[in-house]
Motif scaffolding. Structure first.
Motif, PDB file in Angstrom:
ATOM      1  N   SER A  85       0.852  -1.185   0.000  1.00 59.02           N
ATOM      2  CA  SER A  85       0.000   0.000   0.000  1.00 59.02           C
ATOM      3  C   SER A  85       0.889   1.236   0.000  1.00 59.02           C
ATOM      4  O   SER A  85       2.084   1.173   0.327  1.00 59.02           O
ATOM      5  CB  SER A  85      -0.896   0.014   1.240  1.00 59.02           C
ATOM      6  N   LEU A  86       0.296   2.368  -0.347  1.00 57.74           N
ATOM      7  CA  LEU A  86       1.077   3.608  -0.331  1.00 57.74           C
ATOM      8  C   LEU A  86       1.608   3.893   1.066  1.00 57.74           C
ATOM      9  O   LEU A  86       2.744   4.345   1.231  1.00 57.74           O
ATOM     10  CB  LEU A  86       0.222   4.770  -0.836  1.00 57.74           C
ATOM     11  N   LEU A  87       0.806   3.617   2.085  1.00 60.84           N
ATOM     12  CA  LEU A  87       1.249   3.853   3.460  1.00 60.84           C
ATOM     13  C   LEU A  87       2.498   3.046   3.783  1.00 60.84           C
ATOM     14  O   LEU A  87       3.479   3.583   4.325  1.00 60.84           O
ATOM     15  CB  LEU A  87       0.133   3.492   4.437  1.00 60.84           C
ATOM     16  N   HIS A  88       2.503   1.750   3.452  1.00 65.66           N
ATOM     17  CA  HIS A  88       3.670   0.924   3.754  1.00 65.66           C
ATOM     18  C   HIS A  88       4.863   1.305   2.889  1.00 65.66           C
ATOM     19  O   HIS A  88       6.015   1.246   3.347  1.00 65.66           O
ATOM     20  CB  HIS A  88       3.323  -0.553   3.584  1.00 65.66           C
ATOM     21  N   ALA A  89       4.610   1.709   1.658  1.00 65.99           N
ATOM     22  CA  ALA A  89       5.703   2.157   0.789  1.00 65.99           C
ATOM     23  C   ALA A  89       6.334   3.433   1.336  1.00 65.99           C
ATOM     24  O   ALA A  89       7.565   3.579   1.339  1.00 65.99           O
ATOM     25  CB  ALA A  89       5.184   2.377  -0.633  1.00 65.99           C
ATOM     26  N   VAL A  90       5.507   4.353   1.820  1.00 63.65           N
ATOM     27  CA  VAL A  90       6.019   5.601   2.394  1.00 63.65           C
ATOM     28  C   VAL A  90       6.856   5.309   3.635  1.00 63.65           C
ATOM     29  O   VAL A  90       7.946   5.872   3.819  1.00 63.65           O
ATOM     30  CB  VAL A  90       4.861   6.561   2.737  1.00 63.65           C
ATOM     31  N   ARG A  91       6.356   4.432   4.493  1.00 62.30           N
ATOM     32  CA  ARG A  91       7.118   4.100   5.705  1.00 62.30           C
ATOM     33  C   ARG A  91       8.464   3.481   5.351  1.00 62.30           C
ATOM     34  O   ARG A  91       9.494   3.809   5.956  1.00 62.30           O
ATOM     35  CB  ARG A  91       6.303   3.141   6.574  1.00 62.30           C
ATOM     36  N   TRP A  92       8.458   2.579   4.383  1.00 61.72           N
ATOM     37  CA  TRP A  92       9.705   1.933   3.952  1.00 61.72           C
ATOM     38  C   TRP A  92      10.696   2.970   3.441  1.00 61.72           C
ATOM     39  O   TRP A  92      11.879   2.959   3.799  1.00 61.72           O
ATOM     40  CB  TRP A  92       9.392   0.898   2.869  1.00 61.72           C
ATOM     41  N   LEU A  93      10.200   3.873   2.583  1.00 61.07           N
ATOM     42  CA  LEU A  93      11.076   4.875   1.985  1.00 61.07           C
ATOM     43  C   LEU A  93      11.608   5.853   3.026  1.00 61.07           C
ATOM     44  O   LEU A  93      12.804   6.190   3.027  1.00 61.07           O
ATOM     45  CB  LEU A  93      10.324   5.623   0.879  1.00 61.07           C
ATOM     46  N   LYS A  94      10.735   6.305   3.935  1.00 59.69           N
ATOM     47  CA  LYS A  94      11.173   7.255   4.959  1.00 59.69           C
ATOM     48  C   LYS A  94      12.211   6.656   5.892  1.00 59.69           C
ATOM     49  O   LYS A  94      13.100   7.370   6.381  1.00 59.69           O
ATOM     50  CB  LYS A  94       9.965   7.724   5.778  1.00 59.69           C
ATOM     51  N   GLU A  95      12.129   5.354   6.143  1.00 64.21           N
ATOM     52  CA  GLU A  95      13.125   4.706   6.999  1.00 64.21           C
ATOM     53  C   GLU A  95      14.502   4.733   6.346  1.00 64.21           C
ATOM     54  O   GLU A  95      15.527   4.717   7.035  1.00 64.21           O
ATOM     55  CB  GLU A  95      12.712   3.262   7.280  1.00 64.21           C
ATOM     56  N   ARG A  96      14.528   4.764   5.031  1.00 60.30           N
ATOM     57  CA  ARG A  96      15.803   4.697   4.299  1.00 60.30           C
ATOM     58  C   ARG A  96      16.253   6.043   3.734  1.00 60.30           C
ATOM     59  O   ARG A  96      17.433   6.227   3.467  1.00 60.30           O
ATOM     60  CB  ARG A  96      15.675   3.665   3.166  1.00 60.30           C
ATOM     61  N   ARG A  97      15.307   6.953   3.585  1.00 59.69           N
ATOM     62  CA  ARG A  97      15.631   8.302   3.106  1.00 59.69           C
ATOM     63  C   ARG A  97      14.737   9.283   3.864  1.00 59.69           C
ATOM     64  O   ARG A  97      13.605   9.569   3.458  1.00 59.69           O
ATOM     65  CB  ARG A  97      15.430   8.415   1.602  1.00 59.69           C
TER      66      ARG A  97
ATOM     67  N   GLU B 124      -2.712   4.085  -6.271  1.00 59.87           N
ATOM     68  CA  GLU B 124      -2.966   2.965  -5.369  1.00 59.87           C
ATOM     69  C   GLU B 124      -4.334   2.360  -5.655  1.00 59.87           C
ATOM     70  O   GLU B 124      -4.480   1.128  -5.725  1.00 59.87           O
ATOM     71  CB  GLU B 124      -2.896   3.452  -3.923  1.00 59.87           C
ATOM     72  N   GLU B 125      -5.334   3.210  -5.833  1.00 60.10           N
ATOM     73  CA  GLU B 125      -6.671   2.713  -6.130  1.00 60.10           C
ATOM     74  C   GLU B 125      -6.709   1.992  -7.473  1.00 60.10           C
ATOM     75  O   GLU B 125      -7.384   0.964  -7.630  1.00 60.10           O
ATOM     76  CB  GLU B 125      -7.665   3.875  -6.143  1.00 60.10           C
ATOM     77  N   GLN B 126      -5.954   2.493  -8.446  1.00 59.87           N
ATOM     78  CA  GLN B 126      -5.878   1.841  -9.756  1.00 59.87           C
ATOM     79  C   GLN B 126      -5.236   0.465  -9.652  1.00 59.87           C
ATOM     80  O   GLN B 126      -5.674  -0.491 -10.285  1.00 59.87           O
ATOM     81  CB  GLN B 126      -5.075   2.722 -10.720  1.00 59.87           C
ATOM     82  N   LEU B 127      -4.209   0.340  -8.823  1.00 60.91           N
ATOM     83  CA  LEU B 127      -3.487  -0.924  -8.694  1.00 60.91           C
ATOM     84  C   LEU B 127      -4.253  -1.963  -7.888  1.00 60.91           C
ATOM     85  O   LEU B 127      -4.271  -3.149  -8.236  1.00 60.91           O
ATOM     86  CB  LEU B 127      -2.124  -0.687  -8.041  1.00 60.91           C
ATOM     87  N   PHE B 128      -4.872  -1.524  -6.793  1.00 67.16           N
ATOM     88  CA  PHE B 128      -5.482  -2.466  -5.847  1.00 67.16           C
ATOM     89  C   PHE B 128      -7.005  -2.499  -5.903  1.00 67.16           C
ATOM     90  O   PHE B 128      -7.623  -3.345  -5.254  1.00 67.16           O
ATOM     91  CB  PHE B 128      -5.037  -2.139  -4.420  1.00 67.16           C
ATOM     92  N   GLY B 129      -7.609  -1.573  -6.644  1.00 71.89           N
ATOM     93  CA  GLY B 129      -9.052  -1.564  -6.760  1.00 71.89           C
ATOM     94  C   GLY B 129      -9.776  -0.782  -5.699  1.00 71.89           C
ATOM     95  O   GLY B 129     -10.999  -0.628  -5.760  1.00 71.89           O
ATOM     96  N   SER B 130      -9.041  -0.273  -4.698  1.00 72.21           N
ATOM     97  CA  SER B 130      -9.648   0.534  -3.642  1.00 72.21           C
ATOM     98  C   SER B 130      -8.568   1.347  -2.948  1.00 72.21           C
ATOM     99  O   SER B 130      -7.374   1.031  -3.047  1.00 72.21           O
ATOM    100  CB  SER B 130     -10.376  -0.348  -2.618  1.00 72.21           C
ATOM    101  N   ARG B 131      -8.975   2.378  -2.250  1.00 69.58           N
ATOM    102  CA  ARG B 131      -8.040   3.192  -1.472  1.00 69.58           C
ATOM    103  C   ARG B 131      -7.673   2.455  -0.190  1.00 69.58           C
ATOM    104  O   ARG B 131      -8.550   2.092   0.595  1.00 69.58           O
ATOM    105  CB  ARG B 131      -8.667   4.550  -1.131  1.00 69.58           C
ATOM    106  N   LEU B 132      -6.396   2.243   0.006  1.00 71.53           N
ATOM    107  CA  LEU B 132      -5.911   1.578   1.214  1.00 71.53           C
ATOM    108  C   LEU B 132      -5.295   2.571   2.195  1.00 71.53           C
ATOM    109  O   LEU B 132      -5.028   2.228   3.344  1.00 71.53           O
ATOM    110  CB  LEU B 132      -4.865   0.516   0.841  1.00 71.53           C
ATOM    111  N   THR B 133      -5.052   3.787   1.716  1.00 74.34           N
ATOM    112  CA  THR B 133      -4.330   4.798   2.485  1.00 74.34           C
ATOM    113  C   THR B 133      -5.103   6.101   2.404  1.00 74.34           C
ATOM    114  O   THR B 133      -5.735   6.397   1.394  1.00 74.34           O
ATOM    115  CB  THR B 133      -2.918   4.999   1.906  1.00 74.34           C
ATOM    116  N   SER B 134      -5.067   6.894   3.469  1.00 75.29           N
ATOM    117  CA  SER B 134      -5.665   8.225   3.434  1.00 75.29           C
ATOM    118  C   SER B 134      -4.565   9.276   3.382  1.00 75.29           C
ATOM    119  O   SER B 134      -3.425   9.021   3.779  1.00 75.29           O
ATOM    120  CB  SER B 134      -6.533   8.463   4.665  1.00 75.29           C
ATOM    121  N   LEU B 135      -4.910  10.448   2.884  1.00 74.55           N
ATOM    122  CA  LEU B 135      -3.913  11.522   2.775  1.00 74.55           C
ATOM    123  C   LEU B 135      -3.357  11.901   4.133  1.00 74.55           C
ATOM    124  O   LEU B 135      -2.172  12.204   4.283  1.00 74.55           O
ATOM    125  CB  LEU B 135      -4.538  12.739   2.091  1.00 74.55           C
ATOM    126  N   ASP B 136      -4.198  11.858   5.156  1.00 74.30           N
ATOM    127  CA  ASP B 136      -3.737  12.213   6.510  1.00 74.30           C
ATOM    128  C   ASP B 136      -2.680  11.236   7.015  1.00 74.30           C
ATOM    129  O   ASP B 136      -1.809  11.591   7.802  1.00 74.30           O
ATOM    130  CB  ASP B 136      -4.916  12.231   7.495  1.00 74.30           C
TER     131      ASP B 136
END
Length: 365
Positions: free
Chosen positions: A320-332, A349-361
């Motif tokens: 999900s975008l949330l997990h990708a962001v966490r991964w990236l922030k840990e490394r950069r 994310e919605e296009q890839l998974f069919g639904s929103r898994l992450t919120s902007l907040d």
């Protein structure tokens, strides 16, 4: 230190769905020297939704003994940037080499001190606790080893390191140990090892700061100046580059394969075509024979390059975008895609998974 330890999950499943009936038309914004992408020209093309939805996966956590950090984490700590390179600050990280004086003189991690200059085996701590507290990170290493701190094996393998660790702990410090020791780090990053002492701020200012390592030995993210430094390109064995700047040239077109995306870091920039193109380019490079190494860069390596890296992690790691962001922030830690890019990544994310898994907040940086 707040370091989260994790590793890539290679499991990525898909479920079928009917193809979309309509495909929006957008203008192409890229060109490439890679033969797989040489057919891409600045004409109107179609970008269709994928025929299969991805099933979300989680980055798998790896086991690291208490008190240890991996060589990759140390690499990213040494090359961290927050406004300015953190390594240029003499109080950013205290690295103590707990090997023999002879081994230290032969080669050591850049900016490391011989441990006896801080924690003497007989005299104890040679600098005040106040001075120790000024350091953000205290890192110790021996020649090798990753046995549990305080174990019989650890005390036998690296008694000097264990002495330093418990002496610093008794003083209220929170030191960490390099997993695998100097030998493991040197095997991966010999260019960050030196026989010279580099301690003072003027000396630190001359140090080369490398791109962040997002996927070990595979994917890196950095700035335009780093992408133009041949020493960095050579030392990291970079073979492919995603250039996400509006006006910085491809510096080594005769030796590297480029995907050029003319992007601006503003509220009007459309990423609808750039995200899948960059994701496909990175994936093809990493899956090549032999496997390539990719550097994704924009001007400062914070916004545009982060958006492209996040799109790849979502699509090809099924995060999900949330997990990708966490991964990236840990490394950069300086990762900071603008709000416009974050909104477009949510749509992706919605296009890839069919639904929103992450919120902007959840991901507003």
């Amino acid at each position: 230190m707040g370091i989260v330890l994790s590793r890539v999950s290679n499991s990525c499943r898909k479920v079928s769905r009917e193809p979309a009936n309509t495909c929006p038309k957008v203008s192409s914004i890229c060109n490439s020297t890679d033969s797989d992408y040489s057919s891409i020209t600045p004409i109107r093309t179609k970008v269709c939704e994928p025929e299969e939805l991805l099933v979300p996966a989680l980055p798998e956590k790896t086991r690291v003994e208490r008190g240890y950090v991996t060589p990759q984490q140390v690499y990213n700590l040494l090359n961290a940037e927050a406004g300015q390179p953190a390594l240029h600050d003499p109080y950013y990280i205290l690295i103590l080499d707990c090997r023999s004086a002879e081994r230290y003189k032969q080669s050591h991690l850049v900016t490391a001190r011989a441990s006896v200059t801080v924690i003497h085996p007989e005299l104890g701590c040679l600098i005040s606790c106040v001075q120790l507290q000024e350091f953000s990170i205290i890192l110790l290493y021996a020649e090798e080893g990753c046995s549990p701190v305080g174990s019989v094996e650890a005390r036998a393998d690296s008694p000097g390191l264990q002495h330093c660790f418990f002496q610093l702990s008794a003083l209220g410090m929170d030191p960490v140990i390099l997993q695998g020791g100097f030998s493991a780090f040197h095997a991966l990053y010999p260019f960050l090892c030196t026989p010279h002492m580099v301690l003072l701020e003027p000396e630190r200012q001359t140090l080369t700061i490398y791109p962040s390592e997002i996927l070990e030995g595979a994917l890196y993210q950095g700035s335009a100046s780093q992408a133009a430094d041949y020493r960095i390109i050579k030392n990291l064995h970079i073979t492919h580059v995603v250039n996400a700047t509006a006006d910085c040239p491809d510096v080594f077109p005769s030796t590297l394969r480029y995907l050029r995306l003319h992007l601006s870091d503003d509220a009007q920039q459309d990423l609808v075509e750039a995200l899948p193109l960059a994701s496909r380019f990175i994936s093809a490079a990493l899956r090549g024979e032999p496997a390539g190494r990719v550097l994704v860069h924009c001007s400062l390596g914070r916004s545009r390059s982060s958006a492209l890296t996040l799109a790849f992690l979502m699509e090809h790691r099924c995060w999900s975008l949330l997990h990708a962001v966490r991964w990236l922030k840990e490394r950069r830690a300086c990762t900071a895609p603008n709000v416009n890019f974050l909104r477009q990544l949510l749509s992706y994310e919605e296009q890839l998974f069919g639904s929103r898994l992450t919120s902007l907040d959840d991901i507003r940086l």
